[in-house]
Design a protein around this motif. Structure first.
Motif, PDB file in Angstrom:
ATOM      1  N   PRO A  63      96.682  -7.057  34.981  1.00 53.74           N
ATOM      2  CA  PRO A  63      97.860  -7.372  34.152  1.00 53.74           C
ATOM      3  C   PRO A  63      97.830  -8.797  33.602  1.00 53.74           C
ATOM      4  O   PRO A  63      98.271  -9.038  32.481  1.00 53.74           O
ATOM      5  CB  PRO A  63      99.047  -7.190  35.097  1.00 53.74           C
ATOM      6  CG  PRO A  63      98.540  -6.426  36.246  1.00 53.74           C
ATOM      7  CD  PRO A  63      97.071  -6.676  36.342  1.00 53.74           C
ATOM      8  N   ILE A  64      97.295  -9.727  34.381  1.00 51.73           N
ATOM      9  CA  ILE A  64      97.220 -11.113  33.924  1.00 51.73           C
ATOM     10  C   ILE A  64      96.257 -11.226  32.748  1.00 51.73           C
ATOM     11  O   ILE A  64      96.557 -11.891  31.750  1.00 51.73           O
ATOM     12  CB  ILE A  64      96.802 -12.044  35.079  1.00 51.73           C
ATOM     13  CG1 ILE A  64      97.907 -12.060  36.135  1.00 51.73           C
ATOM     14  CG2 ILE A  64      96.502 -13.451  34.582  1.00 51.73           C
ATOM     15  CD1 ILE A  64      97.522 -12.721  37.426  1.00 51.73           C
ATOM     16  N   LEU A  65      95.114 -10.557  32.834  1.00 47.37           N
ATOM     17  CA  LEU A  65      94.159 -10.588  31.731  1.00 47.37           C
ATOM     18  C   LEU A  65      94.717  -9.921  30.480  1.00 47.37           C
ATOM     19  O   LEU A  65      94.534 -10.419  29.368  1.00 47.37           O
ATOM     20  CB  LEU A  65      92.839  -9.924  32.146  1.00 47.37           C
ATOM     21  CG  LEU A  65      92.042 -10.654  33.220  1.00 47.37           C
ATOM     22  CD1 LEU A  65      90.809  -9.834  33.609  1.00 47.37           C
ATOM     23  CD2 LEU A  65      91.648 -12.037  32.761  1.00 47.37           C
ATOM     24  N   ASN A  66      95.407  -8.801  30.666  1.00 44.83           N
ATOM     25  CA  ASN A  66      96.059  -8.146  29.520  1.00 44.83           C
ATOM     26  C   ASN A  66      97.080  -9.080  28.879  1.00 44.83           C
ATOM     27  O   ASN A  66      97.145  -9.209  27.657  1.00 44.83           O
ATOM     28  CB  ASN A  66      96.752  -6.860  29.958  1.00 44.83           C
ATOM     29  CG  ASN A  66      95.889  -5.638  29.797  1.00 44.83           C
ATOM     30  OD1 ASN A  66      94.837  -5.671  29.157  1.00 44.83           O
ATOM     31  ND2 ASN A  66      96.329  -4.546  30.380  1.00 44.83           N
ATOM     32  N   GLY A  67      97.886  -9.721  29.705  1.00 47.32           N
ATOM     33  CA  GLY A  67      98.904 -10.642  29.191  1.00 47.32           C
ATOM     34  C   GLY A  67      98.303 -11.839  28.480  1.00 47.32           C
ATOM     35  O   GLY A  67      98.757 -12.220  27.395  1.00 47.32           O
ATOM     36  N   LEU A  68      97.285 -12.436  29.067  1.00 43.05           N
ATOM     37  CA  LEU A  68      96.630 -13.582  28.426  1.00 43.05           C
ATOM     38  C   LEU A  68      95.977 -13.179  27.106  1.00 43.05           C
ATOM     39  O   LEU A  68      96.015 -13.930  26.128  1.00 43.05           O
ATOM     40  CB  LEU A  68      95.593 -14.194  29.369  1.00 43.05           C
ATOM     41  CG  LEU A  68      96.143 -14.954  30.571  1.00 43.05           C
ATOM     42  CD1 LEU A  68      95.011 -15.384  31.491  1.00 43.05           C
ATOM     43  CD2 LEU A  68      96.960 -16.143  30.122  1.00 43.05           C
ATOM     44  N   GLY A  69      95.372 -11.995  27.088  1.00 44.69           N
ATOM     45  CA  GLY A  69      94.763 -11.507  25.846  1.00 44.69           C
ATOM     46  C   GLY A  69      95.799 -11.308  24.754  1.00 44.69           C
ATOM     47  O   GLY A  69      95.587 -11.682  23.596  1.00 44.69           O
ATOM     48  N   LEU A  70      96.944 -10.743  25.112  1.00 48.28           N
ATOM     49  CA  LEU A  70      98.020 -10.549  24.130  1.00 48.28           C
ATOM     50  C   LEU A  70      98.588 -11.873  23.642  1.00 48.28           C
ATOM     51  O   LEU A  70      98.855 -12.037  22.449  1.00 48.28           O
ATOM     52  CB  LEU A  70      99.138  -9.704  24.730  1.00 48.28           C
ATOM     53  CG  LEU A  70      98.909  -8.212  24.719  1.00 48.28           C
ATOM     54  CD1 LEU A  70     100.020  -7.501  25.477  1.00 48.28           C
ATOM     55  CD2 LEU A  70      98.836  -7.700  23.302  1.00 48.28           C
ATOM     56  N   ILE A  71      98.767 -12.815  24.553  1.00 47.40           N
ATOM     57  CA  ILE A  71      99.266 -14.132  24.146  1.00 47.40           C
ATOM     58  C   ILE A  71      98.282 -14.797  23.190  1.00 47.40           C
ATOM     59  O   ILE A  71      98.680 -15.373  22.173  1.00 47.40           O
ATOM     60  CB  ILE A  71      99.536 -15.014  25.380  1.00 47.40           C
ATOM     61  CG1 ILE A  71     100.755 -14.492  26.129  1.00 47.40           C
ATOM     62  CG2 ILE A  71      99.737 -16.472  24.983  1.00 47.40           C
ATOM     63  CD1 ILE A  71     100.975 -15.121  27.492  1.00 47.40           C
ATOM     64  N   ALA A  72      96.990 -14.707  23.492  1.00 44.34           N
ATOM     65  CA  ALA A  72      95.975 -15.290  22.613  1.00 44.34           C
ATOM     66  C   ALA A  72      95.999 -14.630  21.244  1.00 44.34           C
ATOM     67  O   ALA A  72      95.908 -15.314  20.208  1.00 44.34           O
ATOM     68  CB  ALA A  72      94.596 -15.166  23.242  1.00 44.34           C
ATOM     69  N   LEU A  73      96.150 -13.306  21.200  1.00 49.31           N
ATOM     70  CA  LEU A  73      96.229 -12.613  19.909  1.00 49.31           C
ATOM     71  C   LEU A  73      97.483 -13.017  19.140  1.00 49.31           C
ATOM     72  O   LEU A  73      97.440 -13.190  17.916  1.00 49.31           O
ATOM     73  CB  LEU A  73      96.202 -11.099  20.110  1.00 49.31           C
ATOM     74  CG  LEU A  73      94.853 -10.505  20.472  1.00 49.31           C
ATOM     75  CD1 LEU A  73      94.997  -9.018  20.766  1.00 49.31           C
ATOM     76  CD2 LEU A  73      93.842 -10.720  19.352  1.00 49.31           C
ATOM     77  N   LEU A  74      98.600 -13.190  19.838  1.00 50.27           N
ATOM     78  CA  LEU A  74      99.832 -13.621  19.178  1.00 50.27           C
ATOM     79  C   LEU A  74      99.705 -15.034  18.619  1.00 50.27           C
ATOM     80  O   LEU A  74     100.118 -15.300  17.481  1.00 50.27           O
ATOM     81  CB  LEU A  74     101.005 -13.555  20.155  1.00 50.27           C
ATOM     82  CG  LEU A  74     101.539 -12.169  20.450  1.00 50.27           C
ATOM     83  CD1 LEU A  74     102.522 -12.226  21.614  1.00 50.27           C
ATOM     84  CD2 LEU A  74     102.201 -11.578  19.236  1.00 50.27           C
ATOM     85  N   VAL A  75      99.131 -15.940  19.399  1.00 50.72           N
ATOM     86  CA  VAL A  75      98.994 -17.327  18.948  1.00 50.72           C
ATOM     87  C   VAL A  75      98.068 -17.408  17.735  1.00 50.72           C
ATOM     88  O   VAL A  75      98.411 -18.038  16.724  1.00 50.72           O
ATOM     89  CB  VAL A  75      98.478 -18.228  20.097  1.00 50.72           C
ATOM     90  CG1 VAL A  75      98.033 -19.580  19.587  1.00 50.72           C
ATOM     91  CG2 VAL A  75      99.548 -18.370  21.163  1.00 50.72           C
ATOM     92  N   THR A  76      96.915 -16.768  17.810  1.00 53.73           N
ATOM     93  CA  THR A  76      95.992 -16.835  16.679  1.00 53.73           C
ATOM     94  C   THR A  76      96.552 -16.095  15.468  1.00 53.73           C
ATOM     95  O   THR A  76      96.407 -16.557  14.340  1.00 53.73           O
ATOM     96  CB  THR A  76      94.604 -16.275  17.051  1.00 53.73           C
ATOM     97  OG1 THR A  76      94.744 -14.932  17.535  1.00 53.73           O
ATOM     98  CG2 THR A  76      93.929 -17.134  18.093  1.00 53.73           C
ATOM     99  N   GLY A  77      97.216 -14.979  15.696  1.00 53.18           N
ATOM    100  CA  GLY A  77      97.797 -14.231  14.587  1.00 53.18           C
ATOM    101  C   GLY A  77      98.922 -14.984  13.899  1.00 53.18           C
ATOM    102  O   GLY A  77      99.004 -15.023  12.669  1.00 53.18           O
ATOM    103  N   MET A  78      99.792 -15.591  14.698  1.00 49.95           N
ATOM    104  CA  MET A  78     100.894 -16.354  14.108  1.00 49.95           C
ATOM    105  C   MET A  78     100.384 -17.595  13.377  1.00 49.95           C
ATOM    106  O   MET A  78     100.924 -17.972  12.345  1.00 49.95           O
ATOM    107  CB  MET A  78     101.897 -16.763  15.195  1.00 49.95           C
ATOM    108  CG  MET A  78     102.669 -15.603  15.778  1.00 49.95           C
ATOM    109  SD  MET A  78     103.688 -14.762  14.577  1.00 49.95           S
ATOM    110  CE  MET A  78     104.957 -15.969  14.348  1.00 49.95           C
ATOM    111  N   SER A  79      99.357 -18.224  13.907  1.00 46.09           N
ATOM    112  CA  SER A  79      98.832 -19.410  13.228  1.00 46.09           C
ATOM    113  C   SER A  79      98.169 -19.042  11.907  1.00 46.09           C
ATOM    114  O   SER A  79      98.207 -19.823  10.961  1.00 46.09           O
ATOM    115  CB  SER A  79      97.844 -20.142  14.136  1.00 46.09           C
ATOM    116  OG  SER A  79      96.708 -19.352  14.343  1.00 46.09           O
ATOM    117  N   MET A  80      97.609 -17.864  11.825  1.00 44.91           N
ATOM    118  CA  MET A  80      96.995 -17.429  10.565  1.00 44.91           C
ATOM    119  C   MET A  80      98.036 -16.965   9.553  1.00 44.91           C
ATOM    120  O   MET A  80      97.766 -16.929   8.359  1.00 44.91           O
ATOM    121  CB  MET A  80      96.015 -16.274  10.820  1.00 44.91           C
ATOM    122  CG  MET A  80      94.759 -16.684  11.507  1.00 44.91           C
ATOM    123  SD  MET A  80      93.561 -15.349  11.602  1.00 44.91           S
ATOM    124  CE  MET A  80      94.469 -14.046  12.365  1.00 44.91           C
TER     125      MET A  80
END
Length: 94
Positions: A63-80
């Protein structure tokens, strides 16, 4: 900067795709098996073991890896997205 975020977003998306699809699918199937009168031939216990990563003995970190992966996708997606650009955008009236 956006080019770097696109690169990271693409790499993270490829890496996290299978675990997220597995988590979403097993979560939906568990609900269907438990709540709906449909015989799928699948045990809700088996689906929950897959859903939590317990079947691979990863329940502590999955669950931690899933959560970190989603947070990373959100951060990179929002910055783009350009939502947080510092440049002021021109309005249609100018």
């Amino acid at each position: 900067m956006k080019r770097a975020f696109r690169k990271y977003h693409r790499i993270i998306g490829i890496i996290i795709c299978l675990p997220l699809i597995l988590t979403v699918f097993t979560g939906m199937m568990t609900t269907i098996v438990k709540e709906w009168p449909i015989n799928t031939g699948l045990s809700s216990n088996l689906l929950l073991k897959i859903h939590t990563g317990e079947i691979l003995h990863l329940e502590a970190i999955y669950p931690i890896l899933n959560g970190l992966g989603l947070i990373a996708l959100l951060v990179t997606g929002m910055s783009m997205s350009g939502l947080f650009d510092r440049k002021k955008r021109r309005t249609m009236n100018n």
